[in-house]
Design an enzyme around this catalytic site. Structure first.
Site, PDB file in Angstrom:
ATOM      1  N   TYR A 190      40.118 -18.040 -40.861  1.00  0.00           N
ATOM      2  CA  TYR A 190      39.661 -16.780 -40.047  1.00  0.00           C
ATOM      3  C   TYR A 190      40.251 -15.710 -40.613  1.00  0.00           C
ATOM      4  CZ  TYR A 190      36.557 -17.046 -36.039  1.00  0.00           C
ATOM      5  OH  TYR A 190      35.613 -16.937 -35.218  1.00  0.00           O
TER       6      TYR A 190
ATOM      7  N   GLU B 229      39.073 -12.177 -39.895  1.00  0.00           N
ATOM      8  CA  GLU B 229      38.822 -11.026 -39.638  1.00  0.00           C
ATOM      9  C   GLU B 229      39.532  -9.532 -40.070  1.00  0.00           C
ATOM     10  OE1 GLU B 229      38.880 -11.413 -35.461  1.00  0.00           O
ATOM     11  OE2 GLU B 229      36.721 -11.688 -35.270  1.00  0.00           O
TER      12      GLU B 229
ATOM     13  N   ASP C  85      16.695  -2.299 -51.301  1.00  0.00           N
ATOM     14  CA  ASP C  85      17.039  -3.690 -51.065  1.00  0.00           C
ATOM     15  C   ASP C  85      16.807  -4.782 -52.378  1.00  0.00           C
ATOM     16  OD1 ASP C  85      17.006  -6.393 -50.208  1.00  0.00           O
ATOM     17  OD2 ASP C  85      16.098  -6.046 -48.051  1.00  0.00           O
TER      18      ASP C  85
ATOM     19  N   THR D 104      20.966 -10.202 -51.792  1.00  0.00           N
ATOM     20  CA  THR D 104      21.670 -11.410 -51.210  1.00  0.00           C
ATOM     21  C   THR D 104      21.858 -12.240 -52.653  1.00  0.00           C
ATOM     22  OG1 THR D 104      19.226 -12.234 -51.798  1.00  0.00           O
ATOM     23  CG2 THR D 104      19.944 -11.828 -49.290  1.00  0.00           C
TER      24      THR D 104
ATOM     25  N   LYS E 296      19.315 -15.822 -54.298  1.00  0.00           N
ATOM     26  CA  LYS E 296      17.838 -15.960 -55.056  1.00  0.00           C
ATOM     27  C   LYS E 296      18.150 -15.969 -56.480  1.00  0.00           C
ATOM     28  CE  LYS E 296      15.594 -14.064 -50.903  1.00  0.00           C
ATOM     29  NZ  LYS E 296      16.621 -13.057 -50.287  1.00  0.00           N
TER      30      LYS E 296
ATOM     31  N   ARG F 108      23.910 -18.819 -50.168  1.00  0.00           N
ATOM     32  CA  ARG F 108      23.204 -18.087 -49.330  1.00  0.00           C
ATOM     33  C   ARG F 108      24.092 -16.963 -48.846  1.00  0.00           C
ATOM     34  NH1 ARG F 108      18.410 -19.212 -46.972  1.00  0.00           N
ATOM     35  NH2 ARG F 108      17.730 -20.526 -48.916  1.00  0.00           N
TER      36      ARG F 108
HETATM   37  N1  DSN Z   1      12.121 -14.909 -46.509  1.00  0.00           N
HETATM   38  C1  DSN Z   1      12.904 -14.573 -47.942  1.00  0.00           C
HETATM   39  C2  DSN Z   1      11.401 -14.690 -49.013  1.00  0.00           C
HETATM   40  O1  DSN Z   1      11.299 -15.730 -48.927  1.00  0.00           O
HETATM   41  O2  DSN Z   1      11.329 -13.670 -49.715  1.00  0.00           O
HETATM   42  C3  DSN Z   1      13.043 -13.306 -47.870  1.00  0.00           C
HETATM   43  O3  DSN Z   1      14.323 -13.067 -46.923  1.00  0.00           O
END
Ligand code: DSN
Length: 419
Positions: A57, A59, A203, A229, A232, A238
């Site tokens: 933990y 925080e 984004d 993120t 990807k 993730r």
């Molecule tokens: N759901 C994702 C996508 O496939 O683009 C984005 O969050």
């Protein structure tokens, strides 16, 4: 095939769950993954993610925690932050958001009051749920105005964005998308935001890896805040992150914790650090270039075969196909491809009249097959296989022929960890 797991404890403690993980392992190994938001992480990322850091933990932030015993995780989080700063050239980085949606939530919380007007890309034109869609917190907490792409070109109409901004007077303009195949001009967005007195958030969830790989311009010099993120094109675990100008650092940090999250996921932050290190390597630039080159091959084959490619091609990692002239829906296409061992997702196309559950289009992305090392000829073959299935979605002969080719290619290119 080697086990996807590095320990045998799961097999003996929970054989049922172990079998499910192994089933998923076999599915991934024998499927060509063209879902634009997915990728295959390295074994090193997987090991960090599966480590005992999940027990801790922490925080707060490095040097300012609410628990004892945080010396090591302080170093881990500081390492992730400094690597991300170098990678993106950002003043300030927060690596705690559990996901891209959490990152966006925290960014809004830091920048604008509820009820404020945001201007973002419409979901059906390639935007994202958290950019103001009515079903998302972003559409419930804020007044969302949306821009889209030009009906003819399929490309963002920046003059339309400018005119909407001057009429709607948003507090925040959002650039970035989840199914837009073209380069986004962040300098125009920043000029529009400045002219109407709005803040600019970008984004980069989808294109983060392309930016650090040098094949898409960076929004960092133009945006007040950038969210993203790691799972990807960045090929990490993730999770989310936020980059910002120094002026917003304190507001962003307190919007993430304690504003919208509790304890950070230290195992995930460690895995983010690993992926940032991997993305700093010269080979990652090659990877990013290959993602785009492969997407261009897919677009060329589709166009040669008479498919309707939204915007006429691609500059990034994805190709969006309008299926209207083939007489099948996105859902039918997705299902037929899945039966042949190819994973791609149905997607709305601009000006689509179908619901998102059915959709009139198909989104095809190349990050995962590029990770597996598919050659240009193999990518061409994959694209032809897709066309064959889309032309005859119910033909068992076509399905079997394609499935055989898919399995051969998967065999030649194991997923990381099986190689
Ligand atoms: N759901 C994702 C996508 O496939 O683009 C984005 O969050």
């Amino acid at each position: 095939m080697k086990s996807a797991l590095t320990r045998d404890a799961l097999r003996s403690t929970d054989p049922e769950l172990f079998d499910l993980v192994e089933r998923e392992h076999r599915r991934q190994a024998s499927t060509i993954d063209l879902i634009a938001s997915e990728n295959h992480v390295s074994r090193a990322v997987r090991e960090a993610l599966g480590s005992l850091l999940t027990d801790k933990y922490a925080e707060g932030y490095p040097g300012r925690r609410y628990y004892s015993g945080c010396d090591v995780v302080d170093e881990i989080e500081s390492l992730a932050i400094s690597r991300a700063k170098t990678l993106f050239g950002a003043d300030h980085v927060n690596v705690q958001p559990h996901s891209g949606s959490q990152a966006n939530f925290a960014a809004y919380l830091a920048l604008i009051p509820s009820g404020a007007t945001i201007l973002a890309m419409d979901l059906s034109h390639g935007g994202h749920l958290t950019h103001g869609a009515a079903v998302s917190f972003s559409g419930k907490l804020f007044r969302a105005a949306t821009y889209g792409v030009d009906r003819k070109t399929g490309v963002i109409d920046y003059e339309h964005v400018r005119s909407l901004a001057s009429h709607q007077r948003p507090s925040l303009i959002i650039a970035g998308a989840s199914s837009y195949p073209r380069i986004i001009d962040f300098s125009i967005f920043s000029e529009i935001a400045r002219d109407v007195g709005a803040l600019l958030m970008v984004d980069i969830a989808h294109i983060g890896g392309l930016i650090v790989g040098g094949v898409h311009p960076s929004p960092v010099p133009y945006a007040d805040v950038v969210t993203g993120t790691t799972q990807k094109t960045l090929r990490g675990p993730r999770g989310g992150f936020i980059l910002s100008r120094e002026a917003y650092a304190a507001k962003i940090d307190s919007a993430v914790f304690p504003g919208s999250q509790g304890g950070p996921l230290m195992h995930s932050i460690a895995a983010k650090a690993v992926s940032f290190l991997e993305a700093q390597q010269p080979s990652f630039k090659e990877y990013a270039r290959a993602i785009v080159a492969n997407a261009r091959i897919v677009a060329e084959v589709f166009l040669d075969e008479g498919l309707r490619v939204v915007s006429g091609g691609t500059d990034n990692h994805l190709v969006l196909v309008d299926l209207a002239n083939l007489g099948i829906t996105g859902r039918e296409a997705q299902d037929a491809l899945e039966r042949a061992g190819i994973a791609a997702n149905r997607n709305k196309v601009p000006y689509d009249t179908r619901s998102a559950m059915i959709a009139g289009g198909l989104r095809v992305g190349t990050p995962a097959i590029t990770t597996r090392g598919f050659s240009a000829d193999e990518v061409r073959l994959v694209a032809r296989c897709i066309c064959e299935v889309l032309r005859e979605p119910t033909s068992e002969l076509a399905r079997d022929r394609v499935h055989r080719a898919v399995l051969e290619m998967c065999e030649r290119h194991p997923i990381p960890g099986d190689d």
